[in-house]
Write a protein that holds these residues in place. Structure first.
Motif, PDB file in Angstrom:
ATOM      1  N   VAL A  10      22.394  -5.049   9.635  1.00 44.96           N
ATOM      2  CA  VAL A  10      22.594  -4.388   8.349  1.00 44.96           C
ATOM      3  C   VAL A  10      21.240  -4.031   7.739  1.00 44.96           C
ATOM      4  CG1 VAL A  10      22.583  -6.508   6.955  1.00 44.96           C
ATOM      5  CG2 VAL A  10      23.878  -4.533   6.177  1.00 44.96           C
ATOM      6  N   GLY A  11      21.252  -3.072   6.859  1.00 47.45           N
ATOM      7  CA  GLY A  11      20.079  -2.770   6.045  1.00 47.45           C
ATOM      8  C   GLY A  11      18.871  -2.272   6.792  1.00 47.45           C
ATOM      9  N   GLY A  12      19.067  -1.499   7.846  1.00 47.00           N
ATOM     10  CA  GLY A  12      17.926  -0.967   8.582  1.00 47.00           C
ATOM     11  C   GLY A  12      17.168  -2.006   9.375  1.00 47.00           C
ATOM     12  N   ALA A  13      17.827  -3.099   9.734  1.00 43.20           N
ATOM     13  CA  ALA A  13      17.162  -4.190  10.448  1.00 43.20           C
ATOM     14  C   ALA A  13      16.992  -3.924  11.937  1.00 43.20           C
ATOM     15  CB  ALA A  13      17.940  -5.490  10.247  1.00 43.20           C
ATOM     16  N   LEU A  42      20.204 -16.999  22.076  1.00 44.37           N
ATOM     17  CA  LEU A  42      21.338 -16.436  21.334  1.00 44.37           C
ATOM     18  C   LEU A  42      21.408 -16.923  19.889  1.00 44.37           C
ATOM     19  CD1 LEU A  42      24.033 -16.531  24.153  1.00 44.37           C
ATOM     20  CD2 LEU A  42      22.902 -14.503  23.182  1.00 44.37           C
ATOM     21  N   GLU A  43      21.223 -18.214  19.669  1.00 44.45           N
ATOM     22  CA  GLU A  43      21.265 -18.724  18.291  1.00 44.45           C
ATOM     23  C   GLU A  43      20.110 -18.192  17.465  1.00 44.45           C
ATOM     24  OE1 GLU A  43      22.448 -22.374  16.799  1.00 44.45           O
ATOM     25  OE2 GLU A  43      23.575 -22.942  18.593  1.00 44.45           O
ATOM     26  N   LEU A  50      18.345 -14.243  12.866  1.00 43.70           N
ATOM     27  CA  LEU A  50      17.365 -13.285  12.348  1.00 43.70           C
ATOM     28  C   LEU A  50      17.838 -12.633  11.054  1.00 43.70           C
ATOM     29  CD1 LEU A  50      16.280 -11.371  15.586  1.00 43.70           C
ATOM     30  CD2 LEU A  50      15.001 -13.129  14.341  1.00 43.70           C
ATOM     31  N   PRO A  51      16.915 -12.330  10.145  1.00 42.64           N
ATOM     32  CA  PRO A  51      17.291 -11.597   8.938  1.00 42.64           C
ATOM     33  C   PRO A  51      17.906 -10.246   9.321  1.00 42.64           C
ATOM     34  CG  PRO A  51      15.051 -12.433   8.754  1.00 42.64           C
ATOM     35  CD  PRO A  51      15.494 -12.661  10.179  1.00 42.64           C
TER      36      PRO A  51
END
Length: 125
Positions: free
Chosen positions: A67-70, A102-103, A108-109
């Motif tokens: 989300v949000g351009g991540a 994987l976790e 990650l933000p």
């Protein structure tokens, strides 16, 4: 009086929506059940194959929903942390990732969800 009640209610709804997107749940909540099984398995690559994932060079193919351009930051993190065949489109980043990562990927933000890709089944010619 009804107009006065609508504005505060709308403000609360907007604040809740922003909070939900800004602070996703714990990492465990951001792994699809099949991805969680791979991450937790004693033999993650064998588990991945049984669950229908594509496995290549000791890595499992997954998709991170962002989300949000991540996407650019997630792609960079994946390349830096040993992922291969990293590609993205809009809010999806697909890569072959070591099961041990994987976790960390889910934490990650900007990562909302990590899932198994949808694989198309082609008819026999």
């Amino acid at each position: 009086m009804k107009k006065q009640l609508i504005v505060p209610t709308l403000a609360v709804l907007i604040a809740v929506a922003v909070a939900v997107h800004a602070a996703p749940g714990p990492t465990a909540d951001r792994l699809e059940a099949s991805v969680r099984m791979v991450s937790d398995a004693a033999e993650p690559l064998d588990t991945a194959r049984v669950k229908g994932f594509v496995v290549r060079d000791g890595r499992v193919q997954v998709v991170a929903v962002v989300v949000g351009g991540a996407a650019p930051a997630v792609e960079s993190w994946l390349w830096t942390n040993g992922a291969r065949w990293v590609v993205s489109a809009r809010d999806r980043v697909q890569a072959f990732v070591a099961p041990s990562s994987l976790e960390d990927l889910a934490g990650l933000p900007g990562v909302l969800w990590v899932e198994r890709p949808v694989y198309a089944e082609l008819p026999e010619p």
